[in-house]
Design an enzyme around this catalytic site. Structure first.
Site, PDB file in Angstrom:
ATOM      1  N   ARG A 164       0.837  -1.223   0.000  1.00  0.00           N
ATOM      2  CA  ARG A 164       0.000   0.000   0.000  1.00  0.00           C
ATOM      3  C   ARG A 164       0.862   1.259   0.000  1.00  0.00           C
ATOM      4  O   ARG A 164       0.555   2.240   0.697  1.00  0.00           O
ATOM      5  CB  ARG A 164      -0.927   0.041   1.217  1.00  0.00           C
ATOM      6  CG  ARG A 164      -1.993  -0.961   1.288  1.00  0.00           C
ATOM      7  CD  ARG A 164      -2.906  -1.037   0.070  1.00  0.00           C
ATOM      8  NE  ARG A 164      -3.657  -2.246   0.139  1.00  0.00           N
ATOM      9  CZ  ARG A 164      -3.227  -3.428  -0.300  1.00  0.00           C
ATOM     10  NH1 ARG A 164      -2.074  -3.527  -0.925  1.00  0.00           N
ATOM     11  NH2 ARG A 164      -3.953  -4.502  -0.175  1.00  0.00           N
ATOM     12  N   SER A 241     -10.753   0.042   3.806  1.00  0.00           N
ATOM     13  CA  SER A 241      -9.965  -0.171   5.032  1.00  0.00           C
ATOM     14  C   SER A 241      -9.420   1.168   5.520  1.00  0.00           C
ATOM     15  O   SER A 241      -8.767   1.876   4.756  1.00  0.00           O
ATOM     16  CB  SER A 241      -8.792  -1.108   4.757  1.00  0.00           C
ATOM     17  OG  SER A 241      -9.267  -2.326   4.278  1.00  0.00           O
ATOM     18  N   GLU A 340      -4.815   4.298   6.369  1.00  0.00           N
ATOM     19  CA  GLU A 340      -4.528   4.068   4.947  1.00  0.00           C
ATOM     20  C   GLU A 340      -4.879   5.281   4.077  1.00  0.00           C
ATOM     21  O   GLU A 340      -4.121   5.633   3.170  1.00  0.00           O
ATOM     22  CB  GLU A 340      -5.289   2.825   4.463  1.00  0.00           C
ATOM     23  CG  GLU A 340      -4.989   2.510   3.016  1.00  0.00           C
ATOM     24  CD  GLU A 340      -5.797   1.343   2.462  1.00  0.00           C
ATOM     25  OE1 GLU A 340      -5.715   0.238   3.023  1.00  0.00           O
ATOM     26  OE2 GLU A 340      -6.511   1.565   1.461  1.00  0.00           O
TER      27      GLU A 340
HETATM   28  C1  LIG Z   1     -15.356   0.351  -0.396  1.00  0.00           C
HETATM   29  C2  LIG Z   1     -13.891   0.548  -0.664  1.00  0.00           C
HETATM   30  C3  LIG Z   1     -13.085  -0.553  -0.865  1.00  0.00           C
HETATM   31  C4  LIG Z   1     -11.714  -0.388  -1.127  1.00  0.00           C
HETATM   32  N1  LIG Z   1     -10.939  -1.498  -1.317  1.00  0.00           N
HETATM   33  C5  LIG Z   1      -9.625  -1.359  -1.585  1.00  0.00           C
HETATM   34  C6  LIG Z   1      -8.801  -2.510  -1.807  1.00  0.00           C
HETATM   35  O1  LIG Z   1      -9.276  -3.648  -1.805  1.00  0.00           O
HETATM   36  N2  LIG Z   1      -7.491  -2.320  -2.041  1.00  0.00           N
HETATM   37  C7  LIG Z   1      -6.929  -1.075  -2.089  1.00  0.00           C
HETATM   38  O2  LIG Z   1      -5.715  -0.985  -2.324  1.00  0.00           O
HETATM   39  N3  LIG Z   1      -7.684   0.025  -1.892  1.00  0.00           N
HETATM   40  C8  LIG Z   1      -9.006  -0.083  -1.641  1.00  0.00           C
HETATM   41  N4  LIG Z   1      -9.775   1.025  -1.421  1.00  0.00           N
HETATM   42  C9  LIG Z   1      -9.148   2.355  -1.425  1.00  0.00           C
HETATM   43  C10 LIG Z   1      -9.289   3.103  -2.763  1.00  0.00           C
HETATM   44  O3  LIG Z   1     -10.366   2.631  -3.516  1.00  0.00           O
HETATM   45  C11 LIG Z   1      -8.032   2.967  -3.618  1.00  0.00           C
HETATM   46  O4  LIG Z   1      -6.927   3.452  -2.913  1.00  0.00           O
HETATM   47  C12 LIG Z   1      -8.157   3.730  -4.936  1.00  0.00           C
HETATM   48  O5  LIG Z   1      -7.057   3.465  -5.758  1.00  0.00           O
HETATM   49  C13 LIG Z   1      -8.307   5.236  -4.751  1.00  0.00           C
HETATM   50  O6  LIG Z   1      -8.637   5.775  -6.020  1.00  0.00           O
HETATM   51  P1  LIG Z   1      -9.324   7.179  -6.172  1.00  0.00           P
HETATM   52  O7  LIG Z   1      -9.320   7.502  -7.630  1.00  0.00           O
HETATM   53  O8  LIG Z   1     -10.628   7.191  -5.499  1.00  0.00           O
HETATM   54  O9  LIG Z   1      -8.271   8.112  -5.430  1.00  0.00           O
HETATM   55  P2  LIG Z   1      -8.559   9.393  -4.513  1.00  0.00           P
HETATM   56  O10 LIG Z   1      -9.219   8.957  -3.266  1.00  0.00           O
HETATM   57  O11 LIG Z   1      -9.223  10.452  -5.298  1.00  0.00           O
HETATM   58  O12 LIG Z   1      -7.079   9.865  -4.175  1.00  0.00           O
HETATM   59  C14 LIG Z   1      -6.269   9.107  -3.301  1.00  0.00           C
HETATM   60  C15 LIG Z   1      -4.855   9.674  -3.331  1.00  0.00           C
HETATM   61  O13 LIG Z   1      -4.285   9.473  -4.619  1.00  0.00           O
HETATM   62  C16 LIG Z   1      -3.948  10.734  -5.213  1.00  0.00           C
HETATM   63  N5  LIG Z   1      -4.296  10.662  -6.619  1.00  0.00           N
HETATM   64  C17 LIG Z   1      -5.471  10.262  -7.161  1.00  0.00           C
HETATM   65  N6  LIG Z   1      -5.391  10.300  -8.508  1.00  0.00           N
HETATM   66  C18 LIG Z   1      -4.149  10.758  -8.809  1.00  0.00           C
HETATM   67  C19 LIG Z   1      -3.457  11.036 -10.026  1.00  0.00           C
HETATM   68  N7  LIG Z   1      -4.033  10.863 -11.219  1.00  0.00           N
HETATM   69  N8  LIG Z   1      -2.192  11.508  -9.947  1.00  0.00           N
HETATM   70  C20 LIG Z   1      -1.595  11.697  -8.753  1.00  0.00           C
HETATM   71  N9  LIG Z   1      -2.184  11.463  -7.579  1.00  0.00           N
HETATM   72  C21 LIG Z   1      -3.449  10.992  -7.607  1.00  0.00           C
HETATM   73  C22 LIG Z   1      -4.783  11.782  -4.484  1.00  0.00           C
HETATM   74  O14 LIG Z   1      -4.172  13.045  -4.548  1.00  0.00           O
HETATM   75  C23 LIG Z   1      -4.803  11.186  -3.085  1.00  0.00           C
HETATM   76  O15 LIG Z   1      -3.577  11.492  -2.447  1.00  0.00           O
HETATM   77  C24 LIG Z   1     -11.154   0.895  -1.163  1.00  0.00           C
HETATM   78  C25 LIG Z   1     -11.986   2.009  -0.955  1.00  0.00           C
HETATM   79  C26 LIG Z   1     -13.334   1.839  -0.712  1.00  0.00           C
HETATM   80  C27 LIG Z   1     -14.212   3.039  -0.510  1.00  0.00           C
END
Ligand SMILES: Cc1cc2nc3c(=O)[nH]c(=O)nc-3n(C[C@H](O)[C@H](O)[C@H](O)COP(=O)(O)OP(=O)(O)OC[C@H]3O[C@@H](n4cnc5c(N)ncnc54)[C@H](O)[C@@H]3O)c2cc1C
Length: 347
Positions: A164, A241, A340
Site C-alpha cells: 500500500r 480499510s 490508509e
Molecule cells: C469500499 C472501498 C473498498 C476499497 N478497497 C480497496 C482494496 O481492496 N485495495 C486497495 O488498495 N484500496 C481499496 N480502497 C481504497 C481506494 O479505492 C483505492 O486506494 C483507490 O485506488 C483510490 O482511487 P481514487 O481515484 O478514489 O483516489 P482518490 O481517493 O481520489 O485519491 C487518493 C490519493 O491518490 C492521489 N491521486 C489520485 N489520482 C491521482 C493522479 N491521477 N495523480 C496523482 N495522484 C493521484 C490523491 O491526490 C490522493 O492522495 C477501497 C476504498 C473503498 C471506498
C-alpha cells in the site's frame, strides 16, 4: 480552463464528509492538467489531485488549494513479447479496466475487481487485494512532474512500490500527477488463486477462469460491503480499510502474540524478515465490535477495518473515532495503527 471556487468536496468522496476546495478544475485532457499546474504555480497555490475520492479524508474546513479532478479517458493496448500492454488514462474508472481485461482474457488484474476509484490512483498506494497488487503488472506510469512542468515516463522499478505504498505516496507526495498507467497482462493466462477466500469460493466449480475469479472476488467483497454498487448499503460511506495492516519486526510480533495470549494470532512473515499483522484482528481483540458507533460515525457492520460515516457525520468525528481505535489498539498490543487514506487540510 475554468477555475471554479469553493466547490464542496464531500459529494466527490466516498466517505462524504469534509469541506470545500478553495479552487477547483476538472481536467479532461493533459493540456488542462498542465494549465492547472501553471495556474497554481503562478499564484503559489498548492495543487491537489482528486480521482474518485475513495481513499481520501477532507478536513471540515476544506482545502486551501487548487483541486484538479482527473477526467482523462481512454484505453489502448499493444502486443509485446507475448504479453499485452494495456494503457489506461488516469481518469478511467478502475473496475471498468479490470472488467475489460477479464473479458479479453488477459490475466493480471482479476483479483483487483471491485476496487473503487480511478486508474491514476492505482500506483499511488500500489492498490492490492486478494493476492494481487498493481505493482505485479505496472510497466510505466506517465506523469506530469510538477517541479519541472515536464511529462515523464516512470518505470515500475522507480516507483518504490511496497505494501500500500509507493514513492508517489511516501517520498514525493504531490509531486507527480499521474496521467496514464501501462499494465503488462498475460493473454490466456491463468487467474491468480493464492488467496484462501477466493480458493474456497471457487472450490468444486470446475477449472477456475478469469471471469469466475472476478465473480468470486466481487461476491466476497460484496459480503463485506467493499463494493460500492448498492446505494442502500448502510456501510457504503467509507474509504474501505481505514488502517493498514501493521508490519513490525519479528521480536515485536512475538511481544504482540504474548500480549494477545493467543498463539494462533494471524501473522504473515515478510520476505525481509518482518511480520505483517492483521489490523482487523487487533481492532476486534482490542474490544471493538462490528457496527460499534460513536454518534454519526462507527465501524462497518461487516468489517472492523472500515470506518463508516452516517448522516450528520463530520470529518472531526471520523478522526476522533479513528484515534480511539488507534489508542485502544496501542494500549492493548503496543502497536500504533497507521491510517490508509490520505488526509487533506488541517485536521
Ligand atoms: C469500499 C472501498 C473498498 C476499497 N478497497 C480497496 C482494496 O481492496 N485495495 C486497495 O488498495 N484500496 C481499496 N480502497 C481504497 C481506494 O479505492 C483505492 O486506494 C483507490 O485506488 C483510490 O482511487 P481514487 O481515484 O478514489 O483516489 P482518490 O481517493 O481520489 O485519491 C487518493 C490519493 O491518490 C492521489 N491521486 C489520485 N489520482 C491521482 C493522479 N491521477 N495523480 C496523482 N495522484 C493521484 C490523491 O491526490 C490522493 O492522495 C477501497 C476504498 C473503498 C471506498
Amino acid at each position: 480552463m475554468t477555475v471554479a471556487e469553493r466547490v464542496p468536496l464531500a459529494p466527490l468522496t466516498t466517505l462524504g464528509v469534509g469541506g470545500a476546495a478553495r479552487w477547483f478544475v476538472e481536467a479532461a485532457d493533459e493540456a488542462t492538467v498542465r494549465a492547472a499546474q501553471a495556474w497554481a504555480r503562478e499564484r503559489s497555490v498548492a495543487l491537489r489531485v482528486l480521482g474518485g475520492g475513495s481513499n481520501l479524508v477532507v478536513a471540515d474546513a476544506g482545502v486551501d488549494a487548487l483541486v484538479v479532478r482527473i477526467a482523462l479517458r481512454g484505453l489502448t493496448h499493444r502486443e509485446r513479447g507475448g504479453a499485452v500492454e494495456l494503457t489506461a488514462a488516469a481518469g478511467e474508472p478502475w473496475d471498468g479496466v479490470v472488467a475489460e481485461s477479464v473479458e479479453r482474457g488477459w490475466a493480471g488484474l482479476e483479483c483487483l475487481s471491485g476496487i473503487p476509484g480511478l486508474v491514476g490512483a492505482t500506483p499511488i498506494q500500489n492498490v492490492g487485494a486478494y493476492g494481487q497488487e498493481v505493482s505485479d503488472t505496472v510497466v510505466t506510469v506517465r506523469a506530469l512532474d510538477t517541479t519541472t512542468g515536464e511529462i515523464a515516463g516512470i518505470a515500475a522499478a522507480d516507483c518504490g512500490f511496497a505494501y500500500r505504498d509507493s514513492t508517489f505516496k511516501r517520498q514525493t507526495p504531490g509531486r507527480f500527477v499521474v496521467l496514464a498507467v501501462t499494465y503488462r497482462l498475460r493473454p490466456g493466462g491463468a487467474p491468480t488463486l493464492t488467496y484462501g477466500d477466493v480458493q474456497r469460493h471457487l472450490a468444486g466449480r470446475g477449472a477456475p477462469t478469469l471471469a469466475g475469479t472476478r465473480a468470486a472476488v466481487l461476491a466476497i467483497r460484496r459480503a463485506k460491503s467493499m463494493v460500492l454498487d448498492d446505494p442502500g448499503d448502510p456501510n457504503r460511506r467509507s474509504c474501505g480499510s481505514f488502517f493498514l495492516n501493521p508490519i513490525v519486526d519479528a521480536a515485536h510480533a512475538d511481544t504482540v502474540v504474548a500480549r494477545s495470549g493467543d498463539p494462533a494470532m494471524p501473522r504473515w512473515p515478510q520476505p525481509d524478515g518482518r511480520v505483517k499483522l492483521s489490523a482487523a484482528w487487533l481492532i476486534e481483540r482490542a474490544g471493538f465490535a462490528r457496527g460499534e458507533r460513536a454518534g454519526a460515525v462507527g465501524l462497518s457492520t461487516r468489517h472492523t477495518l472500515a470506518i463508516v460515516a452516517h448522516d450528520g457525520a463530520r470529518t472531526a468525528d471520523v478522526l476522533a473515532f479513528a484515534r480511539r481505535v488507534q489508542d485502544r489498539v496501542e494500549e492493548r498490543f503496543g502497536v500504533r495503527l497507521s491510517p490508509e487514506p490520505v488526509f487533506w487540510g488541517a485536521p
